[in-house]
Design a protein around this motif. Structure first.
Motif, PDB file in Angstrom:
ATOM      1  N   ASP A 102      38.445 -16.025  13.673  1.00 12.54           N
ATOM      2  CA  ASP A 102      39.020 -15.628  12.387  1.00 12.54           C
ATOM      3  C   ASP A 102      40.168 -16.570  12.064  1.00 12.54           C
ATOM      4  O   ASP A 102      40.505 -17.451  12.862  1.00 12.54           O
ATOM      5  CB  ASP A 102      39.504 -14.171  12.428  1.00 12.54           C
ATOM      6  N   LEU A 103      40.761 -16.376  10.904  1.00 12.48           N
ATOM      7  CA  LEU A 103      41.890 -17.213  10.483  1.00 12.48           C
ATOM      8  C   LEU A 103      42.972 -16.340   9.861  1.00 12.48           C
ATOM      9  O   LEU A 103      42.678 -15.434   9.068  1.00 12.48           O
ATOM     10  CB  LEU A 103      41.456 -18.234   9.430  1.00 12.48           C
ATOM     11  N   VAL A 104      44.220 -16.628  10.192  1.00 11.73           N
ATOM     12  CA  VAL A 104      45.362 -16.020   9.522  1.00 11.73           C
ATOM     13  C   VAL A 104      45.883 -16.994   8.472  1.00 11.73           C
ATOM     14  O   VAL A 104      46.118 -18.174   8.764  1.00 11.73           O
ATOM     15  CB  VAL A 104      46.483 -15.688  10.534  1.00 11.73           C
TER      16      VAL A 104
ATOM     17  N   LEU B 224      45.111  -8.698  12.615  1.00 12.35           N
ATOM     18  CA  LEU B 224      46.119  -9.469  11.882  1.00 12.35           C
ATOM     19  C   LEU B 224      47.497  -9.238  12.489  1.00 12.35           C
ATOM     20  O   LEU B 224      48.258 -10.191  12.741  1.00 12.35           O
ATOM     21  CB  LEU B 224      46.107  -9.075  10.414  1.00 12.35           C
ATOM     22  N   TYR B 225      47.821  -7.976  12.728  1.00 15.04           N
ATOM     23  CA  TYR B 225      49.124  -7.636  13.298  1.00 15.04           C
ATOM     24  C   TYR B 225      49.362  -8.357  14.619  1.00 15.04           C
ATOM     25  O   TYR B 225      50.418  -8.965  14.841  1.00 15.04           O
ATOM     26  CB  TYR B 225      49.213  -6.127  13.474  1.00 15.04           C
ATOM     27  N   LEU B 226      48.384  -8.299  15.510  1.00 15.25           N
ATOM     28  CA  LEU B 226      48.558  -8.901  16.832  1.00 15.25           C
ATOM     29  C   LEU B 226      48.728 -10.414  16.738  1.00 15.25           C
ATOM     30  O   LEU B 226      49.533 -11.010  17.471  1.00 15.25           O
ATOM     31  CB  LEU B 226      47.362  -8.556  17.722  1.00 15.25           C
ATOM     32  N   GLN B 227      47.991 -11.046  15.833  1.00 14.03           N
ATOM     33  CA  GLN B 227      48.126 -12.504  15.706  1.00 14.03           C
ATOM     34  C   GLN B 227      49.474 -12.889  15.108  1.00 14.03           C
ATOM     35  O   GLN B 227      50.089 -13.881  15.518  1.00 14.03           O
ATOM     36  CB  GLN B 227      46.980 -13.059  14.873  1.00 14.03           C
ATOM     37  N   LEU B 228      49.953 -12.132  14.133  1.00 10.51           N
ATOM     38  CA  LEU B 228      51.272 -12.419  13.566  1.00 10.51           C
ATOM     39  C   LEU B 228      52.357 -12.244  14.621  1.00 10.51           C
ATOM     40  O   LEU B 228      53.285 -13.053  14.724  1.00 10.51           O
ATOM     41  CB  LEU B 228      51.545 -11.500  12.378  1.00 10.51           C
ATOM     42  N   ARG B 229      52.210 -11.200  15.424  1.00 15.79           N
ATOM     43  CA  ARG B 229      53.206 -10.966  16.471  1.00 15.79           C
ATOM     44  C   ARG B 229      53.180 -12.073  17.506  1.00 15.79           C
ATOM     45  O   ARG B 229      54.228 -12.560  17.949  1.00 15.79           O
ATOM     46  CB  ARG B 229      52.938  -9.604  17.117  1.00 15.79           C
ATOM     47  N   GLU B 230      51.981 -12.498  17.892  1.00 14.94           N
ATOM     48  CA  GLU B 230      51.865 -13.582  18.874  1.00 14.94           C
ATOM     49  C   GLU B 230      52.459 -14.879  18.333  1.00 14.94           C
ATOM     50  O   GLU B 230      53.098 -15.639  19.076  1.00 14.94           O
ATOM     51  CB  GLU B 230      50.393 -13.783  19.230  1.00 14.94           C
ATOM     52  N   ARG B 231      52.282 -15.132  17.051  1.00 12.69           N
ATOM     53  CA  ARG B 231      52.828 -16.348  16.437  1.00 12.69           C
ATOM     54  C   ARG B 231      54.348 -16.310  16.329  1.00 12.69           C
ATOM     55  O   ARG B 231      54.987 -17.346  16.265  1.00 12.69           O
ATOM     56  CB  ARG B 231      52.290 -16.497  15.008  1.00 12.69           C
ATOM     57  N   GLY B 232      54.899 -15.102  16.225  1.00 13.68           N
ATOM     58  CA  GLY B 232      56.318 -14.982  15.942  1.00 13.68           C
ATOM     59  C   GLY B 232      56.609 -14.884  14.461  1.00 13.68           C
ATOM     60  O   GLY B 232      57.741 -15.124  14.018  1.00 13.68           O
ATOM     61  N   ASP B 233      55.601 -14.533  13.676  1.00 11.69           N
ATOM     62  CA  ASP B 233      55.770 -14.344  12.239  1.00 11.69           C
ATOM     63  C   ASP B 233      56.276 -12.923  12.011  1.00 11.69           C
ATOM     64  O   ASP B 233      55.539 -11.944  12.187  1.00 11.69           O
ATOM     65  CB  ASP B 233      54.426 -14.553  11.536  1.00 11.69           C
ATOM     66  N   ASN B 234      57.541 -12.787  11.615  1.00  8.10           N
ATOM     67  CA  ASN B 234      58.173 -11.473  11.557  1.00  8.10           C
ATOM     68  C   ASN B 234      57.587 -10.537  10.502  1.00  8.10           C
ATOM     69  O   ASN B 234      57.987  -9.367  10.417  1.00  8.10           O
ATOM     70  CB  ASN B 234      59.675 -11.633  11.317  1.00  8.10           C
ATOM     71  N   PHE B 235      56.621 -10.995   9.747  1.00  2.66           N
ATOM     72  CA  PHE B 235      55.907 -10.119   8.829  1.00  2.66           C
ATOM     73  C   PHE B 235      55.292  -8.936   9.585  1.00  2.66           C
ATOM     74  O   PHE B 235      55.077  -7.863   9.015  1.00  2.66           O
ATOM     75  CB  PHE B 235      54.815 -10.921   8.128  1.00  2.66           C
ATOM     76  N   TYR B 236      55.040  -9.131  10.872  1.00  2.00           N
ATOM     77  CA  TYR B 236      54.389  -8.067  11.644  1.00  2.00           C
ATOM     78  C   TYR B 236      55.247  -6.808  11.713  1.00  2.00           C
ATOM     79  O   TYR B 236      54.730  -5.701  11.870  1.00  2.00           O
ATOM     80  CB  TYR B 236      54.020  -8.557  13.046  1.00  2.00           C
ATOM     81  N   HIS B 237      56.577  -6.936  11.566  1.00  2.00           N
ATOM     82  CA  HIS B 237      57.436  -5.760  11.632  1.00  2.00           C
ATOM     83  C   HIS B 237      57.088  -4.758  10.527  1.00  2.00           C
ATOM     84  O   HIS B 237      57.117  -3.545  10.741  1.00  2.00           O
ATOM     85  CB  HIS B 237      58.911  -6.172  11.528  1.00  2.00           C
ATOM     86  N   TRP B 238      56.769  -5.261   9.342  1.00  4.13           N
ATOM     87  CA  TRP B 238      56.382  -4.377   8.247  1.00  4.13           C
ATOM     88  C   TRP B 238      55.087  -3.652   8.596  1.00  4.13           C
ATOM     89  O   TRP B 238      54.947  -2.441   8.371  1.00  4.13           O
ATOM     90  CB  TRP B 238      56.212  -5.186   6.962  1.00  4.13           C
TER      91      TRP B 238
ATOM     92  N   GLU C 289      49.172   1.487  19.255  1.00  2.46           N
ATOM     93  CA  GLU C 289      50.414   1.850  19.941  1.00  2.46           C
ATOM     94  C   GLU C 289      51.334   0.641  20.074  1.00  2.46           C
ATOM     95  O   GLU C 289      50.887  -0.488  20.249  1.00  2.46           O
ATOM     96  CB  GLU C 289      50.102   2.422  21.332  1.00  2.46           C
ATOM     97  N   GLN C 290      52.631   0.912  19.985  1.00  6.95           N
ATOM     98  CA  GLN C 290      53.630  -0.152  20.089  1.00  6.95           C
ATOM     99  C   GLN C 290      54.292  -0.116  21.462  1.00  6.95           C
ATOM    100  O   GLN C 290      54.540   0.958  22.013  1.00  6.95           O
ATOM    101  CB  GLN C 290      54.698   0.019  19.004  1.00  6.95           C
TER     102      GLN C 290
END
Length: 492
Positions: free
Chosen positions: A392-394, A456-470, A479-480
């Protein structure tokens, strides 16, 4: 052996305007010939569908959220306007490795710095469209006794406030030899001759890029190309049936800004015909460069790349240009790679982006492709090595005219788009390739939707893209293992 590299780049280029992508009407024999000796990526994407951030990603090999150059400087909405001083760029890396490194044409990366600040030779050309007041271009016209830039038969819509809309196309009252596209080819050939001479004398390799400003609108082209294709034979995109129901309201606002509904069907078809003419004009100019490269004996054993910064709507979804609408029309782009010497043509469905172009350029030059931190070299795919590859692609968007944060995930079948200030989107690219029906709220796709949100969430978190916090607090992403409120005083 280190290879020479040719890089051809267009702006705002739809893939359905090329023979190698299935268009049997538009004349693109030069680009089709590159594809006939290379690998054509059918699922090739821009990391973000806007000029400056996409071009900065190509230059750095870093995703937009990472390099943080997130908006075109003409309409910067408060983001940074230059890359960080310590940002990696492939031009400097090639220069340091002994390459001659040239870039002729559109730059559009940052406010003040030019390609010369990042290791490239070539005339500085700022701006989003052909800089027809550029001193070198004006001298070229004068030296060759060519007429100045002049337009007629302008095509515009009407803005919501009643004033004339953006210029969409016009007849350019110049011969082809006077066009800025022809001039860019001439300027590239001049640079190429210098590089080829040094290559033959000393073996010094070169990277030679030509960045055309088109076929970005307005489609201002000579009559030969303006009238090349019959508007009556043009088919409007199926997505002109767009109603914007259950879509983010910004899309309808953008449609009004681009005044699509103020244009007749005949005018919309004429715009598509002119756009196709612009593509053919550029194809011919690339052909002139390649012809000289072959005469100089530096083409056949070189690597060749062709791509674009992003796509164009040309009426799709009742829109023009690009913007905060994450459709395939503007995110899916041409991507062709011919490694040195060429090979049998192949068409692949591997997900790839401009970031992978960066990694592949480094790979071809014998450098560490991992320096393109968010890209992966495409060479193993081209060489039929069947590598493990992403599924997939983000992709991301940050705004144009105003801030507008978006993140999206594209898979073989689905695309999910997160719009924090609006409705989210989910499209079935198999059953609904025109992306007319937002299925985010459809109960039969709830499990699919939630799975895509988590991916999507997991990939953003792995990248360090803080959009994942939202996403951590707003959507069912699982689960977090951390306190999503970041409240360290909260002892749980």
């Amino acid at each position: 052996m280190t290879s020479n590299i040719f890089f051809f780049f267009t702006d705002q280029h739809r893939i359905d305007t090329l023979g190698c992508y299935g268009n049997d009407i538009v004349s693109t024999p030069v680009l089709d010939a590159i594809a006939a000796e290379g690998t054509t990526f059918r699922r090739f994407y821009t990391p973000t569908a806007i000029c400056t951030p996409a071009r900065a990603s190509l230059l750095t090999g870093a995703a937009p959220f990472r390099h943080q150059l997130l908006a075109n400087y003409e309409r910067n909405v408060g983001y940074r306007d230059e890359l960080a001083d310590d940002e990696f760029t492939f031009g400097t890396a090639l220069r340091d490795a002994g390459y001659n490194v040239g870039l002729v044409g559109k730059w559009h990366v940052g406010l003040e710095r030019t390609q010369n600040d990042y290791g490239f030779d070539g005339p500085a050309m700022h701006g989003w469209h052909n800089p027809v007041d550029h001193a070198e271009y004006l001298s070229y016209l004068e030296e060759n006794d060519l007429p100045p830039y002049a337009l007629s038969d302008e095509i515009r819509g009407t803005f919501p406030n009643g004033s004339p809309g953006n210029l969409l196309a016009a007849r350019l009252d110049q011969p082809v030899e006077a066009t800025f596209e022809y001039f860019l080819a001439e300027r590239t050939i001049r640079q190429l001759r210098e590089y080829a001479t040094e290559h033959k004398e000393s073996g010094r390799p070169f990277f030679m890029a030509t960045h055309f400003f088109g076929p970005h609108l307005p489609y201002n082209i000579p009559s030969k190309y303006f009238d090349m294709y019959d508007p009556d034979e043009m088919m409007l995109p199926k997505s002109v049936a767009e109603t914007f129901a259950n879509k983010p309201p910004v899309q309808a606002n953008y449609s009004a800004h681009w005044a699509f509904d103020t244009l007749s069907t005949a005018t919309s078809k004429k715009l598509i015909a002119a756009y196709w003419g612009y593509v053919t004009l550029i194809d011919e100019q690339i052909g002139r460069i390649i012809e000289v490269a072959k005469e100089l004996g530096v083409y056949d054993d070189a690597a060749v790349f062709f791509g674009a910064d992003h796509g164009e709507f040309t009426g799709a979804h009742r829109l023009h240009d690009k913007g905060p609408a994450a459709y395939e029309d503007i995110y899916r782009i041409p991507g062709v790679v011919r490694l040195p010497g060429g090979h049998e043509p192949q068409f692949v469905d591997h997900f790839a982006t401009l970031l992978d172009f960066t990694a592949t350029i480094l790979d071809v030059a014998g450098l560490d492709s991992a320096q393109a931190v968010d890209g992966t070299s495409l060479s193993p795919i081209v060489r039929h090595e069947d590598p493990e590859w992403r599924e997939d692609l983000v992709l991301e968007f940050h705004g144009h005219h105003f801030p507008y944060p978006q993140r999206m995930l594209v898979t073989d079948r689905y695309k999910i788009v997160v719009n924090p200030e609006s409705v989210n989107e989910l499209y079935d690219l198999v059953d609904d390739p025109d992306e007319l029906q937002n299925r985010y709220g459809h109960p039969e796709l709830r499990v699919t939707r939630d799975g895509l949100l988590r991916r999507l969430y997991l990939q953003l978190r792995e990248r360090g893209d803080n959009f994942y916090h939202w996403m951590a607090s707003m959507y069912p992403v699982g689960e977090q293992d951390f306190d999503v409120s970041l409240s360290s005083f909260d002892d749980r």
